[in-house]
Design a protein around this motif. Structure first.
Motif, mmCIF file in Angstrom:
data_model
loop_
_atom_site.group_PDB
_atom_site.id
_atom_site.type_symbol
_atom_site.label_atom_id
_atom_site.label_comp_id
_atom_site.label_asym_id
_atom_site.label_seq_id
_atom_site.Cartn_x
_atom_site.Cartn_y
_atom_site.Cartn_z
ATOM 1 N N GLY A 1 -10.983 13.836 44.769
ATOM 2 C CA GLY A 1 -12.103 13.695 45.522
ATOM 3 C C GLY A 1 -12.004 13.234 47.027
ATOM 4 N N ASN A 2 -12.748 13.684 47.797
ATOM 5 C CA ASN A 2 -12.885 13.320 49.079
ATOM 6 C C ASN A 2 -14.232 12.495 49.673
ATOM 7 N N ALA A 3 -13.910 11.505 50.631
ATOM 8 C CA ALA A 3 -14.937 10.848 51.145
ATOM 9 C C ALA A 3 -14.520 10.780 52.528
ATOM 10 N N GLN A 4 -15.507 10.967 53.529
ATOM 11 C CA GLN A 4 -15.226 10.859 55.076
ATOM 12 C C GLN A 4 -16.360 10.518 55.721
ATOM 13 N N SER B 1 -12.433 10.131 60.326
ATOM 14 C CA SER B 1 -11.474 9.671 59.411
ATOM 15 C C SER B 1 -11.891 9.715 57.904
ATOM 16 N N GLY B 2 -11.100 9.679 56.803
ATOM 17 C CA GLY B 2 -11.580 9.473 55.390
ATOM 18 C C GLY B 2 -10.528 9.542 54.325
ATOM 19 N N THR B 3 -10.836 9.517 53.235
ATOM 20 C CA THR B 3 -9.876 9.224 52.161
ATOM 21 C C THR B 3 -9.802 10.297 51.144
ATOM 22 N N GLY C 1 -6.673 8.310 55.845
ATOM 23 C CA GLY C 1 -6.530 8.006 57.211
ATOM 24 C C GLY C 1 -6.426 6.589 57.461
ATOM 25 N N GLY C 2 -6.635 6.195 58.956
ATOM 26 C CA GLY C 2 -6.756 4.829 59.117
ATOM 27 C C GLY C 2 -5.627 3.909 59.380
ATOM 28 N N ARG D 1 -12.333 0.571 52.198
ATOM 29 C CA ARG D 1 -12.405 0.446 50.699
ATOM 30 C C ARG D 1 -13.612 1.154 50.003
ATOM 31 N N ALA D 2 -14.908 1.315 50.925
ATOM 32 C CA ALA D 2 -15.670 2.098 50.414
ATOM 33 C C ALA D 2 -15.578 3.501 50.361
ATOM 34 N N LEU D 3 -14.834 3.942 51.290
ATOM 35 C CA LEU D 3 -14.435 5.471 51.351
ATOM 36 C C LEU D 3 -13.478 5.845 50.215
#
Length: 338
Positions: A18-21, A27-29, A73-74, A128-130
């Motif tokens: 899964g991806n989130a950005q 940036s994203g995770t 990222g981050g 954390r939310a990402l």
């Protein structure tokens, strides 16, 4: 060997990604998980890694299975994405049983994208939310390019990204790779049209242009990324983080060897690789579905994993897309193949 039906790491049965950005953040995770814990180990060859819970993955450590892996990222802030995944898995009742408690085992690794032009003036750490969102989005099908952990990634000469590739061995074993490519080095030869990984391309998965046959490809070129992001500290703004996976039944020590072998894929696709300023890291995992006949087969699986990783790196850059405020162009904008 041919790619799996998706040409993604999720061609390994049982895996989901899964991806989130956040496009303003640039940036994203990205989260890899499965319906049940899987065997995992790790090998680091870069000089500047950022990690969480990777000590657990050493062959002599007690935990034999993990619940998810996080690429984010981050920089150090991105390690908090693992906490978001942990929150979501705890709510589902998943994790390593310790008496009446269950503790999700979620190692992670990060890349540096803090100087890529995105809005980094957050009041509360967004990762954390990402992480939670990426975990909840996990499925067999997922996007590549400027998404997830690859959203704000940059290679030396153009945008980086998230990539994946797979191969099916003649005996039926599946191998796959997932990578967030943000290297100090270049993924393209001088001229920036051809990929270093071209000899290993399957079909036209990253343009089908073939290898660069021009001479004098060993010269070192000034990095556009370094000049755009941090000309005084170019060695501190990088890292390629990856996962290689197979359904072959590997032990934890064998997963370690798988990760070691797969680093060859980084070295074949990025020049230079494994520098003091890269945190280059590869997780090696097994879902354990197919027995292997011998250590010789493990060697072939490791070799194929390295080729999948080279291909995944090139696909990450090939599939990157332009966005407002980018510091570097994407490969596709410079080389329209339509």
């Amino acid at each position: 060997m041919i790619p799996g039906p998706r040409n993604l790491i999720t061609d390994v049965p049982g895996l989901k990604v899964g991806n989130a950005q956040d496009d303003a953040l640039k940036s994203g995770t990205t989260v890899l998980t499965a319906d049940k814990p899987f065997v995992a180990s790790v090998h680091v060859m870069g000089g500047a890694p950022g990690t969480r819970e990777t000590d657990l993955l050493a062959p002599d450590k007690t935990v034999t299975g993990v619940d998810a892996l996080v690429l984010s990222g981050g920089s150090a802030f991105g390690l908090d994405a693992c906490s978001g995944v942990s929150d979501a898995m705890r709510a589902e009742g998943r994790g390593f049983p310790v008496g009446s408690a269950k503790v999700p085992i979620i190692p992670g690794a990060i890349l540096f994208d803090l100087l890529n032009g995105g809005a980094k003036d957050w009041a509360e750490n967004p990762y954390r939310a990402l992480g939670r969102a990426a975990y909840l989005a996990a499925s067999k099908d997922f996007d590549l390019g400027s998404v997830g952990a690859g959203t704000g990634a940059l290679a030396a000469m153009q945008k980086g990204g998230l990539g994946s590739a797979s191969s099916i061995l003649p005996g039926g074993v599946t191998v796959g790779a997932l990578v967030a490519a943000n290297p100090l080095g270049s993924v393209t030869t001088p001229g920036d049209r051809h990929f270093w990984a071209a000899p290993f391309e399957a079909g036209d998965e990253f343009g089908g242009l073939g290898p660069d046959m021009s001479p004098d490809q060993s010269r070192i070129r000034p990095s556009r990324k370094a000049m755009a992001m941090s000309p005084t500290q170019p060695e501190q703004t990088n890292t390629t983080i990856a996962i290689v996976a197979t359904d072959a039944a590997l032990t934890k020590p064998q997963c370690k060897r798988l990760a070691v072998a797969a680093h060859d894929g980084i070295a074949r696709a990025i020049l230079p690789a494994h520098t003091p300023g890269d945190g280059d890291l590869v997780f090696g995992i097994s879902t354990g579905a197919r027995p292997i006949a011998s250590e010789a087969e493990l060697g072939i699986i490791g070799h194929v994993a390295s080729l999948c990783l080279s291909r995944a790196i090139a696909r990450a850059i090939f599939l990157a897309t332009s966005a407002k405020g980018d510091l570097l162009p994407c490969w596709g904008a410079a080389h329209d193949l339509s």
